[in-house]
Design a protein around this motif. Structure first.
Motif, PDB file in Angstrom:
ATOM      1  N   ASP A  25      -3.395   2.880   7.902  1.00  0.00           N
ATOM      2  CA  ASP A  25      -4.235   2.892   9.098  1.00  0.00           C
ATOM      3  C   ASP A  25      -4.662   1.478   9.481  1.00  0.00           C
ATOM      4  OD1 ASP A  25      -4.087   5.639   9.249  1.00  0.00           O
ATOM      5  OD2 ASP A  25      -5.967   5.973   8.165  1.00  0.00           O
ATOM      6  N   LEU A  26      -5.026   0.696   8.465  1.00  0.00           N
ATOM      7  CA  LEU A  26      -5.516  -0.663   8.747  1.00  0.00           C
ATOM      8  C   LEU A  26      -4.452  -1.512   9.429  1.00  0.00           C
ATOM      9  CD1 LEU A  26      -7.954  -2.566   8.409  1.00  0.00           C
ATOM     10  CD2 LEU A  26      -6.951  -3.311   6.238  1.00  0.00           C
ATOM     11  N   VAL A  27      -3.209  -1.383   9.011  1.00  0.00           N
ATOM     12  CA  VAL A  27      -2.155  -2.213   9.579  1.00  0.00           C
ATOM     13  C   VAL A  27      -1.919  -1.894  11.049  1.00  0.00           C
ATOM     14  CG1 VAL A  27      -0.161  -0.736   9.054  1.00  0.00           C
ATOM     15  CG2 VAL A  27       0.106  -3.238   9.037  1.00  0.00           C
ATOM     16  N   ARG A  28      -2.297  -0.695  11.490  1.00  0.00           N
ATOM     17  CA  ARG A  28      -2.113  -0.320  12.892  1.00  0.00           C
ATOM     18  C   ARG A  28      -3.052  -1.080  13.817  1.00  0.00           C
ATOM     19  NH1 ARG A  28      -1.906   6.179  13.287  1.00  0.00           N
ATOM     20  NH2 ARG A  28      -1.304   5.627  15.447  1.00  0.00           N
ATOM     21  N   LEU A  29      -4.094  -1.682  13.238  1.00  0.00           N
ATOM     22  CA  LEU A  29      -5.048  -2.452  14.046  1.00  0.00           C
ATOM     23  C   LEU A  29      -4.722  -3.943  14.043  1.00  0.00           C
ATOM     24  CD1 LEU A  29      -6.595   0.244  13.581  1.00  0.00           C
ATOM     25  CD2 LEU A  29      -8.683  -1.107  13.414  1.00  0.00           C
ATOM     26  N   SER A  55       8.727  -2.277  -2.058  1.00  0.00           N
ATOM     27  CA  SER A  55       9.383  -1.649  -3.206  1.00  0.00           C
ATOM     28  C   SER A  55       8.455  -1.604  -4.404  1.00  0.00           C
ATOM     29  CB  SER A  55      10.664  -2.423  -3.561  1.00  0.00           C
ATOM     30  OG  SER A  55      11.584  -2.392  -2.488  1.00  0.00           O
ATOM     31  N   PHE A  56       7.677  -2.688  -4.607  1.00  0.00           N
ATOM     32  CA  PHE A  56       6.736  -2.745  -5.724  1.00  0.00           C
ATOM     33  C   PHE A  56       5.692  -1.628  -5.605  1.00  0.00           C
ATOM     34  CE2 PHE A  56       2.521  -4.374  -7.084  1.00  0.00           C
ATOM     35  CZ  PHE A  56       2.748  -4.436  -8.450  1.00  0.00           C
ATOM     36  N   ILE A  57       5.159  -1.449  -4.406  1.00  0.00           N
ATOM     37  CA  ILE A  57       4.139  -0.414  -4.196  1.00  0.00           C
ATOM     38  C   ILE A  57       4.742   0.981  -4.368  1.00  0.00           C
ATOM     39  CG2 ILE A  57       2.628   0.629  -2.454  1.00  0.00           C
ATOM     40  CD1 ILE A  57       2.272  -2.242  -1.338  1.00  0.00           C
ATOM     41  N   ALA A  58       5.956   1.172  -3.861  1.00  0.00           N
ATOM     42  CA  ALA A  58       6.615   2.472  -3.986  1.00  0.00           C
ATOM     43  C   ALA A  58       6.871   2.825  -5.451  1.00  0.00           C
ATOM     44  CB  ALA A  58       7.924   2.475  -3.204  1.00  0.00           C
ATOM     45  N   ALA A  59       6.995   1.796  -6.297  1.00  0.00           N
ATOM     46  CA  ALA A  59       7.229   2.018  -7.732  1.00  0.00           C
ATOM     47  C   ALA A  59       5.911   2.091  -8.498  1.00  0.00           C
ATOM     48  CB  ALA A  59       8.104   0.910  -8.295  1.00  0.00           C
ATOM     49  N   PHE A 120       3.068  -2.483   4.861  1.00  0.00           N
ATOM     50  CA  PHE A 120       2.789  -1.088   5.214  1.00  0.00           C
ATOM     51  C   PHE A 120       3.218  -0.764   6.639  1.00  0.00           C
ATOM     52  CE2 PHE A 120      -0.007  -1.863   1.628  1.00  0.00           C
ATOM     53  CZ  PHE A 120       0.144  -0.704   0.881  1.00  0.00           C
ATOM     54  N   LEU A 121       3.815  -1.739   7.343  1.00  0.00           N
ATOM     55  CA  LEU A 121       4.406  -1.419   8.642  1.00  0.00           C
ATOM     56  C   LEU A 121       5.530  -0.406   8.449  1.00  0.00           C
ATOM     57  CD1 LEU A 121       4.613  -4.997  10.229  1.00  0.00           C
ATOM     58  CD2 LEU A 121       3.148  -3.113  11.000  1.00  0.00           C
ATOM     59  N   GLN A 122       5.794   0.374   9.450  1.00  0.00           N
ATOM     60  CA  GLN A 122       6.754   1.477   9.317  1.00  0.00           C
ATOM     61  C   GLN A 122       8.130   1.007   8.861  1.00  0.00           C
ATOM     62  OE1 GLN A 122       7.107   3.821  12.868  1.00  0.00           O
ATOM     63  NE2 GLN A 122       7.997   5.566  11.800  1.00  0.00           N
ATOM     64  N   ALA A 128       5.899   7.797   0.957  1.00  0.00           N
ATOM     65  CA  ALA A 128       6.032   9.016   1.764  1.00  0.00           C
ATOM     66  C   ALA A 128       4.874   9.108   2.749  1.00  0.00           C
ATOM     67  CB  ALA A 128       6.052  10.245   0.848  1.00  0.00           C
ATOM     68  N   ASP A 129       5.093   9.806   3.869  1.00  0.00           N
ATOM     69  CA  ASP A 129       4.081   9.894   4.924  1.00  0.00           C
ATOM     70  C   ASP A 129       2.780  10.519   4.440  1.00  0.00           C
ATOM     71  OD1 ASP A 129       5.864   8.750   6.666  1.00  0.00           O
ATOM     72  OD2 ASP A 129       6.533  10.657   7.531  1.00  0.00           O
ATOM     73  N   ASN A 130       2.883  11.398   3.445  1.00  0.00           N
ATOM     74  CA  ASN A 130       1.685  12.102   2.989  1.00  0.00           C
ATOM     75  C   ASN A 130       0.950  11.371   1.860  1.00  0.00           C
ATOM     76  OD1 ASN A 130       3.653  12.496   1.069  1.00  0.00           O
ATOM     77  ND2 ASN A 130       3.108  14.638   0.644  1.00  0.00           N
ATOM     78  N   VAL A 131       1.413  10.186   1.509  1.00  0.00           N
ATOM     79  CA  VAL A 131       0.780   9.413   0.434  1.00  0.00           C
ATOM     80  C   VAL A 131      -0.258   8.464   1.025  1.00  0.00           C
ATOM     81  CG1 VAL A 131       1.122   7.716  -1.398  1.00  0.00           C
ATOM     82  CG2 VAL A 131       2.784   9.550  -1.069  1.00  0.00           C
ATOM     83  N   THR A 132      -1.486   8.561   0.542  1.00  0.00           N
ATOM     84  CA  THR A 132      -2.555   7.665   0.977  1.00  0.00           C
ATOM     85  C   THR A 132      -2.678   6.504  -0.011  1.00  0.00           C
ATOM     86  OG1 THR A 132      -3.801   9.451   2.018  1.00  0.00           O
ATOM     87  CG2 THR A 132      -5.035   7.459   1.418  1.00  0.00           C
ATOM     88  N   PHE A 133      -2.747   5.290   0.508  1.00  0.00           N
ATOM     89  CA  PHE A 133      -2.870   4.101  -0.336  1.00  0.00           C
ATOM     90  C   PHE A 133      -4.041   3.283   0.195  1.00  0.00           C
ATOM     91  CE2 PHE A 133      -2.025  -0.059  -2.027  1.00  0.00           C
ATOM     92  CZ  PHE A 133      -1.312   0.144  -3.208  1.00  0.00           C
ATOM     93  N   ASP A 134      -5.171   3.350  -0.496  1.00  0.00           N
ATOM     94  CA  ASP A 134      -6.360   2.630  -0.046  1.00  0.00           C
ATOM     95  C   ASP A 134      -6.241   1.143  -0.392  1.00  0.00           C
ATOM     96  OD1 ASP A 134      -7.606   4.837   1.002  1.00  0.00           O
ATOM     97  OD2 ASP A 134      -8.636   5.344  -0.866  1.00  0.00           O
ATOM     98  N   ILE A 135      -6.772   0.337   0.491  1.00  0.00           N
ATOM     99  CA  ILE A 135      -6.730  -1.105   0.299  1.00  0.00           C
ATOM    100  C   ILE A 135      -8.102  -1.690   0.652  1.00  0.00           C
ATOM    101  CG2 ILE A 135      -6.002  -1.730   2.646  1.00  0.00           C
ATOM    102  CD1 ILE A 135      -4.037  -3.712   1.351  1.00  0.00           C
ATOM    103  N   SER A 136      -8.510  -2.722  -0.077  1.00  0.00           N
ATOM    104  CA  SER A 136      -9.802  -3.350   0.215  1.00  0.00           C
ATOM    105  C   SER A 136      -9.597  -4.507   1.192  1.00  0.00           C
ATOM    106  CB  SER A 136     -10.459  -3.862  -1.071  1.00  0.00           C
ATOM    107  OG  SER A 136      -9.633  -4.803  -1.730  1.00  0.00           O
TER     108      SER A 136
END
Length: 365
Positions: A25-29, A55-59, A120-122, A128-136
């Motif tokens: 969500d943050l990257v969309r702004l 790739s690192f985050i996906a792993a 995190f850009l598309q 996956a679309d349903n995975v939430t990844f919180d960032i500070s």
């Protein structure tokens, strides 16, 4: 719109606000800039790095540092939360619907962490679309260019870079070595600890200070480049590589008339990493000769080969390193000045060694 709660932090009358939200969500702004373009207070974006982080985050990788952002206009604002007992707590309105995200597009610049957030850009996000990844994130409200540059200076120039050799030490402790390091790191440990090794106690494994020492990552890269582990038909055990390298370097020491630990100034590169690189690049040729000769590969064999090789050119092995030798004086430059000239020199002398061996045997005699 939804509320996101923030903590206010003040330094030298400059305020910033700390919060967390879904990175997607943050990257969309964020203000997305053209890739590889120079920006006012940031480095150009590297596409490869975006893919690597994705790739690192996906792993199941995590991001433990905050993104630093600065608002561009009044669309994003903060207000006291007015919750009793929680001082310095603020809140901001954050979009939830596609229409609201469209209204808030390009509402802030990234002052630090653009690769982390833009991963995190598309086009680069591999979650996956349903995975939430919180960032500070740390947010400055409409910072001036001076403030942006101060932030950049703090997050880049004022951070001491961790030496790659020390990073490898940490990766080894965390069982995170890459494939090349997994193969050769145990061998380097042996070379640095076993009595038979001319390199014993001279290899810098982390960040320790060793006068005239060799960095472990350098030794690993050099051994890997010559594919020392697979020099034989069957991959060698670590103990056999230790013995082979130790006997080989000891043979050079015998032929040159100096130990690596002597650090003889007249011999220039011999006791330096450049000399080790040169000798290691020639090692496969020496090993091949020993196989053809059906000879034991030891320091006596290596010394004998070197003496014959150099005497055939009216030289002694010492001449290759001695800065006062006629060979180096007439070479036309320093053959140990970099990896490329060292590689060329090693190929030249390897060819001479092969030629010497072919001349020594006459099948029609």
């Amino acid at each position: 719109m939804k509320d996101i709660y923030l903590l206010e932090v003040t330094q030298h009358n400059t305020k910033r606000y700390l919060g967390t939200t879904n990175a997607k969500d943050l990257v969309r702004l964020a203000t997305t800039v053209e890739l590889q373009t120079v920006q006012d207070a940031q480095r150009p974006i590297n596409v490869k790095r975006l893919n690597d982080i994705g790739s690192f985050i996906a792993a199941e990788g995590t991001l433990s540092t905050s993104i630093v952002i600065g608002t561009k206009d009044d669309r994003i604002s903060v207000h006291p939360a007015n919750i009793t007992g929680i001082p310095n707590l603020y809140k901001m309105s954050f979009p939830e619907t596609d229409a609201e995200f469209a209204d808030f597009k390009d509402s802030f610049d990234i002052m630090d962490g653009q690769h982390r957030l833009f991963s995190f850009l598309q086009d680069y996000c591999k979650l996956a679309d349903n995975v939430t990844f919180d960032i500070s994130f740390e947010m400055y409200i409409k910072p001036t260019m001076r403030e942006k540059r101060l932030i950049f200076k703090n997050t880049n120039e004022k951070q001491e870079k961790v030496a790659s050799n020390l990073l490898m030490w940490f990766r080894e402790k965390l069982n995170m070595l890459d494939e090349k390091e997994q193969i050769y790191h145990p061998i380097v440990v042996l070379l640095n600890s076993e009595t038979c090794s001319p390199l014993k106690g001279r290899i810098i494994m982390g960040a320790e200070k060793i006068t005239g020492g060799y960095k472990a990552e350098q030794i690993i890269t050099i051994l890997d480049k010559s594919d020392i582990k697979n020099i034989s038909v069957v991959p060698l055990t670590d103990d056999k590589v230790l013995k082979m390298v130790s006997e080989y370097i000891s043979g050079w020491e015998e032929a040159v008339g100096s130990k690596l630990i002597d650090r003889d100034k007249d011999l220039g590169a011999f006791s330096k990493i450049s000399g080790f690189r040169f000798m290691t690049l020639m090692l496969p040729t020496f090993f091949e000769q020993a196989v053809n000769d059906r000879a034991n590969f030891n320091k006596a064999y290596v010394k004998n080969k070197l003496d014959k090789l150099f005497s055939s050119y009216g030289m002694i092995p010492r001449d290759l390193f001695d800065k006062n030798s006629d060979y180096l004086k007439h070479y036309g430059g320093n053959p140990f000045s970099g990896e490329t000239p060292i590689t060329i020199l090693a190929k030249d002398w390897s060819s001479k060694l092969k030629s010497l061996s072919s001349e020594s045997f006459d099948p029609l005699a």
